[in-house]
Design a protein around this motif. Structure first.
Motif, PDB file in Angstrom:
ATOM      1  N   GLY A  36       0.731  -0.976  -0.315  1.00 62.26           N
ATOM      2  CA  GLY A  36      -0.320   0.091   0.272  1.00 62.26           C
ATOM      3  C   GLY A  36       1.406   1.044   0.059  1.00 62.26           C
ATOM      4  N   ARG A  37       2.401   1.365   0.307  1.00 61.86           N
ATOM      5  CA  ARG A  37       3.165   2.565   0.468  1.00 61.86           C
ATOM      6  C   ARG A  37       3.337   2.875  -0.322  1.00 61.86           C
ATOM      7  NH1 ARG A  37       4.769  -0.562   5.040  1.00 61.86           N
ATOM      8  NH2 ARG A  37       6.226  -1.058   3.732  1.00 61.86           N
ATOM      9  N   LEU A  38       3.252   1.702  -1.564  1.00 56.07           N
ATOM     10  CA  LEU A  38       4.057   2.040  -3.067  1.00 56.07           C
ATOM     11  C   LEU A  38       3.429   2.053  -3.919  1.00 56.07           C
ATOM     12  CD1 LEU A  38       7.483  -0.720  -3.096  1.00 56.07           C
ATOM     13  CD2 LEU A  38       7.286   1.629  -2.638  1.00 56.07           C
ATOM     14  N   GLY A  39       1.788   0.779  -3.233  1.00 60.31           N
ATOM     15  CA  GLY A  39       1.018   0.864  -4.512  1.00 60.31           C
ATOM     16  C   GLY A  39       1.062  -0.036  -5.514  1.00 60.31           C
ATOM     17  N   ALA A  40       1.442  -0.920  -5.309  1.00 61.86           N
ATOM     18  CA  ALA A  40       2.258  -1.853  -6.617  1.00 61.86           C
ATOM     19  C   ALA A  40       2.171  -3.253  -5.784  1.00 61.86           C
ATOM     20  CB  ALA A  40       4.411  -0.896  -6.387  1.00 61.86           C
ATOM     21  N   ALA A  41       1.902  -3.822  -7.096  1.00 60.82           N
ATOM     22  CA  ALA A  41       2.296  -5.335  -6.494  1.00 60.82           C
ATOM     23  C   ALA A  41       3.993  -6.231  -6.066  1.00 60.82           C
ATOM     24  CB  ALA A  41       1.456  -6.322  -7.886  1.00 60.82           C
ATOM     25  N   VAL A  42       4.108  -7.240  -5.238  1.00 60.63           N
ATOM     26  CA  VAL A  42       5.911  -7.028  -5.350  1.00 60.63           C
ATOM     27  C   VAL A  42       5.163  -8.336  -4.321  1.00 60.63           C
ATOM     28  CG1 VAL A  42       6.554  -5.120  -3.574  1.00 60.63           C
ATOM     29  CG2 VAL A  42       4.954  -6.437  -1.863  1.00 60.63           C
ATOM     30  N   LEU A  98      -7.082  -8.104  -4.280  1.00 62.56           N
ATOM     31  CA  LEU A  98      -7.150  -7.977  -5.529  1.00 62.56           C
ATOM     32  C   LEU A  98      -6.668  -7.386  -6.760  1.00 62.56           C
ATOM     33  CD1 LEU A  98      -9.416  -8.636  -7.924  1.00 62.56           C
ATOM     34  CD2 LEU A  98     -11.130  -6.755  -6.722  1.00 62.56           C
ATOM     35  N   PRO A  99      -6.058  -5.973  -6.279  1.00 62.20           N
ATOM     36  CA  PRO A  99      -5.401  -4.741  -7.748  1.00 62.20           C
ATOM     37  C   PRO A  99      -3.963  -5.130  -7.447  1.00 62.20           C
ATOM     38  CG  PRO A  99      -6.082  -3.895  -5.620  1.00 62.20           C
ATOM     39  CD  PRO A  99      -6.363  -5.409  -5.146  1.00 62.20           C
ATOM     40  N   VAL A 104      -0.768  -7.481 -12.353  1.00 60.46           N
ATOM     41  CA  VAL A 104       0.476  -8.391 -13.426  1.00 60.46           C
ATOM     42  C   VAL A 104      -0.573  -8.368 -14.604  1.00 60.46           C
ATOM     43  CG1 VAL A 104       0.508 -11.061 -12.985  1.00 60.46           C
ATOM     44  CG2 VAL A 104       1.510  -9.327 -11.123  1.00 60.46           C
ATOM     45  N   LEU A 105      -1.749  -8.559 -14.887  1.00 66.47           N
ATOM     46  CA  LEU A 105      -2.498  -8.745 -15.717  1.00 66.47           C
ATOM     47  C   LEU A 105      -1.634  -7.742 -17.053  1.00 66.47           C
ATOM     48  CD1 LEU A 105      -3.874  -9.777 -17.930  1.00 66.47           C
ATOM     49  CD2 LEU A 105      -6.056  -8.484 -16.916  1.00 66.47           C
ATOM     50  N   ASP A 106      -1.423  -5.850 -16.478  1.00 65.47           N
ATOM     51  CA  ASP A 106      -0.645  -5.468 -16.962  1.00 65.47           C
ATOM     52  C   ASP A 106       0.498  -5.435 -17.049  1.00 65.47           C
ATOM     53  OD1 ASP A 106      -3.070  -3.650 -17.371  1.00 65.47           O
ATOM     54  OD2 ASP A 106      -3.013  -2.376 -15.615  1.00 65.47           O
ATOM     55  N   ASP A 107       1.807  -6.198 -16.564  1.00 70.52           N
ATOM     56  CA  ASP A 107       2.622  -6.435 -16.290  1.00 70.52           C
ATOM     57  C   ASP A 107       2.880  -7.028 -17.626  1.00 70.52           C
ATOM     58  OD1 ASP A 107       3.609  -4.507 -14.635  1.00 70.52           O
ATOM     59  OD2 ASP A 107       3.528  -5.889 -13.117  1.00 70.52           O
ATOM     60  N   LEU A 109       1.087  -8.705 -19.892  1.00 74.40           N
ATOM     61  CA  LEU A 109      -0.082  -7.405 -21.777  1.00 74.40           C
ATOM     62  C   LEU A 109       1.628  -6.587 -21.856  1.00 74.40           C
ATOM     63  CD1 LEU A 109      -3.428  -6.477 -21.225  1.00 74.40           C
ATOM     64  CD2 LEU A 109      -2.319  -9.059 -22.169  1.00 74.40           C
ATOM     65  N   LEU A 110       1.969  -5.867 -21.014  1.00 68.66           N
ATOM     66  CA  LEU A 110       3.641  -5.850 -21.655  1.00 68.66           C
ATOM     67  C   LEU A 110       5.049  -5.973 -22.112  1.00 68.66           C
ATOM     68  CD1 LEU A 110       4.465  -2.684 -21.406  1.00 68.66           C
ATOM     69  CD2 LEU A 110       5.547  -2.328 -19.557  1.00 68.66           C
ATOM     70  N   ALA A 111       4.932  -7.515 -21.233  1.00 69.98           N
ATOM     71  CA  ALA A 111       5.871  -8.145 -21.520  1.00 69.98           C
ATOM     72  C   ALA A 111       5.395  -9.250 -22.726  1.00 69.98           C
ATOM     73  CB  ALA A 111       6.195  -8.706 -20.529  1.00 69.98           C
ATOM     74  N   ALA A 112       4.679  -9.187 -23.229  1.00 71.60           N
ATOM     75  CA  ALA A 112       4.217 -10.209 -24.630  1.00 71.60           C
ATOM     76  C   ALA A 112       4.532  -9.070 -25.665  1.00 71.60           C
ATOM     77  CB  ALA A 112       3.036 -10.627 -24.054  1.00 71.60           C
TER      78      ALA A 112
END
Length: 115
Positions: A36-42, A98-99, A104-107, A109-112
């Motif tokens: 939550g501090r980063l607002g990112a998946a880890v 959930l977020p 991860v889906l965005d990541d 798709l970008l990798a693809a």
């Protein structure tokens, strides 16, 4: 035994992923949490962590390394030098919040798109 797949459980960091690949696993399970501090998946098991942000592996960084191993590429996306790559066939991600799934889906798709 024919037909068995070697797998690693809770390979939640680059060092754990490297270790799994060095052991010749074909499937990796890892946990995706939300910082939550980063607002990112880890990559970690708990929903939130008291770990310092710099101690956590971002999901994007971990995915780059895992996808490079899947493709048999030489670039491990930041993993340890000299890691054995290739042979990784299955990624099983456990989303703890959930977020994480959307990030991860965005990541992925970008990798693809990047190849």
């Amino acid at each position: 035994m024919a037909g068995l797949i070697r797998w690693a459980h809770a390979a939640n960091g680059l060092a754990e992923l490297d270790d799994a690949l060095r052991r010749g696993v074909e499937a990796v399970e890892a946990d995706v949490g939300w910082n939550g501090r980063l607002g990112a998946a880890v990559m970690r098991h708990a929903r939130d962590s008291q770990a310092a942000p710099e101690a956590e592996c971002s999901a994007a960084q971990w995915l780059r390394a895992a996808l490079a191993a899947h493709r048999g590429a030489g670039d491990r996306g930041g993993a340890q030098d000299g890691a054995i790559v290739g042979g990784l066939r299955i990624l099983k991600l456990d989303f703890k919040h959930l977020p994480c799934a959307a990030a991860v889906l965005d990541d992925l798709l970008l990798a693809a798109r990047e190849g």
